[in-house]
Design a protein around this motif. Structure first.
Motif, mmCIF file in Angstrom:
data_model
loop_
_atom_site.group_PDB
_atom_site.id
_atom_site.type_symbol
_atom_site.label_atom_id
_atom_site.label_comp_id
_atom_site.label_asym_id
_atom_site.label_seq_id
_atom_site.Cartn_x
_atom_site.Cartn_y
_atom_site.Cartn_z
ATOM 1 N N ASP A 29 47.687 53.122 40.743
ATOM 2 C CA ASP A 29 48.928 52.900 39.996
ATOM 3 C C ASP A 29 49.318 51.430 39.988
ATOM 4 O O ASP A 29 49.811 50.916 38.983
ATOM 5 C CB ASP A 29 50.056 53.764 40.558
ATOM 6 C CG ASP A 29 49.820 55.249 40.320
ATOM 7 O OD1 ASP A 29 49.212 55.605 39.297
ATOM 8 O OD2 ASP A 29 50.235 56.055 41.175
ATOM 9 N N LEU A 30 49.080 50.738 41.096
ATOM 10 C CA LEU A 30 49.361 49.295 41.145
ATOM 11 C C LEU A 30 48.411 48.521 40.242
ATOM 12 O O LEU A 30 48.815 47.561 39.592
ATOM 13 C CB LEU A 30 49.252 48.763 42.582
ATOM 14 C CG LEU A 30 50.483 48.914 43.438
ATOM 15 C CD1 LEU A 30 50.185 48.512 44.875
ATOM 16 C CD2 LEU A 30 51.634 48.090 42.897
ATOM 17 N N VAL A 31 47.155 48.936 40.199
ATOM 18 C CA VAL A 31 46.187 48.279 39.311
ATOM 19 C C VAL A 31 46.644 48.428 37.864
ATOM 20 O O VAL A 31 46.698 47.448 37.105
ATOM 21 C CB VAL A 31 44.764 48.852 39.504
ATOM 22 C CG1 VAL A 31 43.816 48.345 38.418
ATOM 23 C CG2 VAL A 31 44.230 48.514 40.888
ATOM 24 N N LEU A 32 47.007 49.639 37.475
ATOM 25 C CA LEU A 32 47.470 49.866 36.100
ATOM 26 C C LEU A 32 48.766 49.107 35.828
ATOM 27 O O LEU A 32 48.928 48.536 34.737
ATOM 28 C CB LEU A 32 47.660 51.358 35.838
ATOM 29 C CG LEU A 32 46.400 52.219 35.933
ATOM 30 C CD1 LEU A 32 46.735 53.678 35.675
ATOM 31 C CD2 LEU A 32 45.315 51.726 35.005
ATOM 32 N N TYR A 33 49.660 49.087 36.797
ATOM 33 C CA TYR A 33 50.912 48.325 36.642
ATOM 34 C C TYR A 33 50.587 46.844 36.434
ATOM 35 O O TYR A 33 51.151 46.191 35.556
ATOM 36 C CB TYR A 33 51.802 48.500 37.879
ATOM 37 C CG TYR A 33 53.096 47.746 37.781
ATOM 38 C CD1 TYR A 33 54.216 48.342 37.202
ATOM 39 C CD2 TYR A 33 53.201 46.440 38.238
ATOM 40 C CE1 TYR A 33 55.409 47.647 37.088
ATOM 41 C CE2 TYR A 33 54.391 45.736 38.125
ATOM 42 C CZ TYR A 33 55.496 46.335 37.558
ATOM 43 O OH TYR A 33 56.672 45.642 37.442
ATOM 44 N N TYR A 34 49.671 46.318 37.235
ATOM 45 C CA TYR A 34 49.307 44.911 37.115
ATOM 46 C C TYR A 34 48.731 44.625 35.729
ATOM 47 O O TYR A 34 49.118 43.657 35.072
ATOM 48 C CB TYR A 34 48.295 44.505 38.200
ATOM 49 C CG TYR A 34 48.114 43.017 38.259
ATOM 50 C CD1 TYR A 34 48.863 42.245 39.138
ATOM 51 C CD2 TYR A 34 47.235 42.363 37.392
ATOM 52 C CE1 TYR A 34 48.735 40.873 39.162
ATOM 53 C CE2 TYR A 34 47.098 40.993 37.408
ATOM 54 C CZ TYR A 34 47.855 40.251 38.293
ATOM 55 O OH TYR A 34 47.739 38.883 38.294
ATOM 56 N N ILE A 35 47.809 45.457 35.285
ATOM 57 C CA ILE A 35 47.185 45.269 33.969
ATOM 58 C C ILE A 35 48.248 45.294 32.868
ATOM 59 O O ILE A 35 48.202 44.500 31.930
ATOM 60 C CB ILE A 35 46.108 46.341 33.707
ATOM 61 C CG1 ILE A 35 44.938 46.159 34.667
ATOM 62 C CG2 ILE A 35 45.628 46.299 32.261
ATOM 63 C CD1 ILE A 35 43.953 47.319 34.671
#
Length: 101
Positions: A29-35
């Protein structure tokens, strides 16, 4: 303060999403948020491509990317452009997303 700078270093520069699939899954979820919220660059794209095509990919992250890109074509386009600029293949898993309604 500086959380996302450290996250970027760990996830993408150190390629933790590639080499520690448990970490990649826990932090999908953090990866997607970052992207979604920060600028996509070559370091991020290379790490993401390697994670997706790894022998033991972070499956939960990988499975989350397809619907994420399908609903964010502009982000998919940027990922594709960076791949093209680097002379790197877009992973089939992401490259074959259909954007037809």
């Amino acid at each position: 303060k500086g959380f996302f700078r450290e996250f970027y270093k760990n996830a993408f520069e150190s390629k933790k999403i590639v080499y520690d699939f448990h970490w990649g899954n826990r932090n999908k979820d953090l990866v997607l948020y970052y992207i979604r919220n920060f600028d996509m660059d070559e370091t991020l794209v290379v790490a993401l491509n390697k994670a997706i095509t790894a022998s033991y990919p972070p499956r939960q992250l990988k499975d989350s990317l397809r619907p994420f890109y399908k609903s964010n074509k502009g982000i998919w386009d940027k990922h594709k452009k960076i791949c093209d600029d680097l002379g790197e293949e877009m992973p089939d898993f992401l490259g074959k997303i259909s954007f037809d309604s």
